[in-house]
Design an enzyme around this catalytic site. Structure first.
Site, short mmCIF file in Angstrom:
data_model
loop_
_atom_site.label_atom_id
_atom_site.label_comp_id
_atom_site.label_asym_id
_atom_site.label_seq_id
_atom_site.Cartn_x
_atom_site.Cartn_y
_atom_site.Cartn_z
N ASP A 27 11.05 22.39 37.68
CA ASP A 27 10.93 22.16 36.24
C ASP A 27 12.30 22.00 35.57
O ASP A 27 12.48 22.33 34.41
CB ASP A 27 10.12 23.27 35.53
CG ASP A 27 9.54 22.76 34.20
OD1 ASP A 27 9.12 21.60 34.15
OD2 ASP A 27 9.54 23.52 33.22
N HIS A 333 -1.31 34.76 22.78
CA HIS A 333 -1.50 36.21 22.61
C HIS A 333 -0.72 37.03 23.63
O HIS A 333 -0.86 38.25 23.66
CB HIS A 333 -2.99 36.57 22.68
CG HIS A 333 -3.79 36.08 21.50
ND1 HIS A 333 -3.77 36.72 20.28
CD2 HIS A 333 -4.58 35.00 21.35
CE1 HIS A 333 -4.56 36.06 19.43
NE2 HIS A 333 -5.06 35.01 20.05
N MET A 372 -5.91 29.47 15.35
CA MET A 372 -6.67 30.08 16.43
C MET A 372 -7.77 29.10 16.84
O MET A 372 -8.79 28.97 16.18
CB MET A 372 -7.27 31.42 15.95
CG MET A 372 -8.36 32.00 16.87
SD MET A 372 -7.78 32.28 18.56
CE MET A 372 -9.32 32.27 19.47
C1 HEC Z 1 -2.75 28.22 20.20
C2 HEC Z 1 -2.54 29.64 20.08
C3 HEC Z 1 -3.74 30.53 20.39
C4 HEC Z 1 -4.51 30.57 21.52
C5 HEC Z 1 -4.37 29.73 22.77
C6 HEC Z 1 -5.45 31.64 21.34
N1 HEC Z 1 -5.27 32.22 20.12
FE1 HEC Z 1 -6.38 33.71 19.31
N2 HEC Z 1 -5.31 33.60 17.58
C7 HEC Z 1 -4.24 32.78 17.37
C8 HEC Z 1 -3.73 32.98 16.02
C9 HEC Z 1 -2.53 32.28 15.39
C10 HEC Z 1 -4.55 33.95 15.43
C11 HEC Z 1 -4.44 34.51 14.01
C12 HEC Z 1 -5.15 33.67 13.00
C13 HEC Z 1 -4.95 34.27 11.62
O1 HEC Z 1 -5.37 35.43 11.40
O2 HEC Z 1 -4.37 33.64 10.78
C14 HEC Z 1 -5.53 34.32 16.45
C15 HEC Z 1 -6.53 35.25 16.24
C16 HEC Z 1 -7.41 35.68 17.22
C17 HEC Z 1 -8.43 36.69 17.02
C18 HEC Z 1 -8.69 37.45 15.72
C19 HEC Z 1 -7.94 38.73 15.73
C20 HEC Z 1 -8.08 39.55 14.47
O3 HEC Z 1 -8.20 40.77 14.58
O4 HEC Z 1 -8.04 38.95 13.38
C21 HEC Z 1 -9.08 36.83 18.22
C22 HEC Z 1 -10.23 37.79 18.51
C23 HEC Z 1 -8.49 35.90 19.15
N3 HEC Z 1 -7.49 35.23 18.50
C24 HEC Z 1 -8.87 35.78 20.47
C25 HEC Z 1 -8.35 34.81 21.33
C26 HEC Z 1 -8.81 34.65 22.69
C27 HEC Z 1 -9.85 35.51 23.39
C28 HEC Z 1 -8.14 33.58 23.20
C29 HEC Z 1 -8.34 32.92 24.55
C30 HEC Z 1 -9.69 32.54 24.87
C31 HEC Z 1 -7.26 33.10 22.15
N4 HEC Z 1 -7.40 33.89 21.04
C32 HEC Z 1 -6.39 32.02 22.28
C33 HEC Z 1 -3.69 31.87 18.25
C34 HEC Z 1 -4.23 31.58 19.50
#
Ligand code: HEC
Length: 404
Positions: A27, A333, A372
């Site tokens: 890479d 995450h 998300m």
């Molecule tokens: C591209 C980036 C990204 C990916 C990939 C991603 N997330 Fe997220 N996730 C976020 C972001 C940013 C937030 C916060 C959104 C906000 O509150 O503004 C979030 C919020 C969440 C929340 C809500 C948490 C809360 O307490 O408010 C959950 C549950 C969650 N994600 C689960 C997952 C899971 C399970 C996966 C994989 C299947 C995943 N996410 C993949 C970016 C991502």
């Protein structure tokens, strides 16, 4: 791949190319910045380009014809002994392609220099280079190409990779590189791994932000620190300079993210305590006579996973969820559910306790406008497994007596 290509800007016609890594296997991309400089090399005026790609060699190339003039290592480079100036090709070290089994190779997959730009001062003749010092173990011995599907992080390569050392062994530095002499003139060691891009000014200063949120100015000749300010959130972007009338400004985007923050080097980034939504990403502008007070940021916080006695983790489901996690969730995450500020810490999220809430967010994409994404293809079993995985990680971090 891993090449510099020169095109005629009028016609788009191909002029020349130079490939830094033929048959690239680590890479080691060449997508780092390219700086123009008019140099005097062995008494001869050269219209050069300067390039420090991930592979750890600093290249000086004649931009009129693509001829390689110099290539010296600016960090540990175990994959090649040197670059042959006649052929322009690297002289590789046997075993470095992990053809004989797992091999320790430097630079790491993160490169010795990443996309954070360097800068060149015609006054000092030096290049200010944000450098990464790290090695990794590359290994494809377990990979059966006939039955291979991308694993852990789905970047589509048939190589597994582990940071050599997830502790104190990694470090970074700011180097002032002399492209004519082919060596560093001064170097400031840094504890972070990927610090921000650099800016150098006609006032003979070098500016750079760091992972830990500190923005600094150095003397461009000596590397002596002249000024610093805590901007309250990790910095990866380069500052810029501009003038309006007679007044000169320095502007900087403050915010932490990118490949390293997503955990490619293991769970290192969380130690800074940047928490999603807590510290504000912002554009900060400086002038010599600036009077404004910078609104303070909330301080970094230690992770505080939620204790939830009612949720009983099943090991088999957690293991299945762990496999899904690497492919779908860890990029934002965090590896092992330890984030670095790009997304919330799900170990602290009550939503993981709720089957309905989790489904609406993770499968149906309720929060997709907030970064998300919805993962519509996940089955009920997979959603359940992901919840068990996250809770298993929360319990490791916060045994039942644990924090809030
Ligand atoms: C591209 C980036 C990204 C990916 C990939 C991603 N997330 Fe997220 N996730 C976020 C972001 C940013 C937030 C916060 C959104 C906000 O509150 O503004 C979030 C919020 C969440 C929340 C809500 C948490 C809360 O307490 O408010 C959950 C549950 C969650 N994600 C689960 C997952 C899971 C399970 C996966 C994989 C299947 C995943 N996410 C993949 C970016 C991502």
């Amino acid at each position: 791949m891993s090449s510099i290509v020169a095109l005629d800007p009028e016609t788009g016609d191909y002029l020349w190319h130079y490939q830094t890594n033929p048959g690239e296997s680590w890479d080691y991309t060449s997508s780092m910045d390219i700086v123009l400089a008019d140099l005097t090399l062995e008494g001869r005026a050269v219209k050069a380009i300067l390039h420090a790609p991930k592979n750890g060699f600093f290249y000086v190339i004649d931009r009129t014809n693509g001829r390689l003039l110099a290539a010296e290592p600016f960090a540990e480079t175990t994959w090649a002994e040197r670059i042959d100036l006649e052929t322009g090709r690297p002289v590789e070290v046997p075993g470095a392609r992990y053809e004989n089994g797992p091999a320790r190779v430097a630079p790491s997959i993160a490169g010795a220099h990443s996309v954070q730009p360097m800068s060149y001062s015609p006054q000092t003749g030096l290049v200010y280079l944000p450098t990464i010092h790290a090695a990794g173990i590359f290994d494809d011995s377990e990979i059966d190409l006939a039955n291979w599907t991308p694993g852990e992080v789905r970047i589509g390569v048939a190589t597994s990779w582990t940071p050599e050392d997830d502790g104190a062994g990694f470090h970074a530095s700011l180097q002032a590189w002399d492209p004519v002499a082919g060596r560093a003139v001064w170097e400031v060691p840094q504890s972070g791994l990927v610090n921000g891009g650099t800016l150098t000014t006609a006032g003979e200063l070098v500016f750079q932000g760091r992972e830990d949120g500190i923005f600094l100015a150095y003397d461009a000749w000596s590397g002596r620190e002249l000024w610093q300010m805590d901007l309250g959130l990790g910095i990866t972007a380069p500052p810029i300079s501009y003038a309006v009338g007679e007044r000169q400004y320095i502007a900087l985007l403050v915010g932490y993210g990118g490949g390293i923050a997503s955990g490619i080097m293991g769970a290192r980034a969380p130690r800074f305590g940047w928490e999603h939504g807590r510290q504000t990403r912002r554009l900060v502008v400086f002038a010599l006579d600036g009077q404004a007070d910078l609104p303070t940021q909330p301080p970094p916080v230690p992770a505080a996973p939620l204790a939830a006695g009612g949720f009983v983790v099943e090991a088999q489901l957690a293991a299945m969820g762990g496999d899904l996690w690497g492919g779908y969730c860890s990029g934002c995450h965090g590896p092992e559910a330890i984030p670095s500020g790009m997304a919330p810490d799900l170990r602290a999220s009550a939503m993981v306790l709720s089957e309905e809430g989790f489904e609406v967010v993770v499968r149906r994409g309720l929060m997709s406008t907030r970064g998300m994404p919805g993962f519509g293809s996940l089955t009920n079993d997979e959603l359940l497994a992901l919840r068990h995985y996250v809770r298993s990680r929360a319990e490791v971090a916060a045994p039942s007596s644990g924090a809030r």
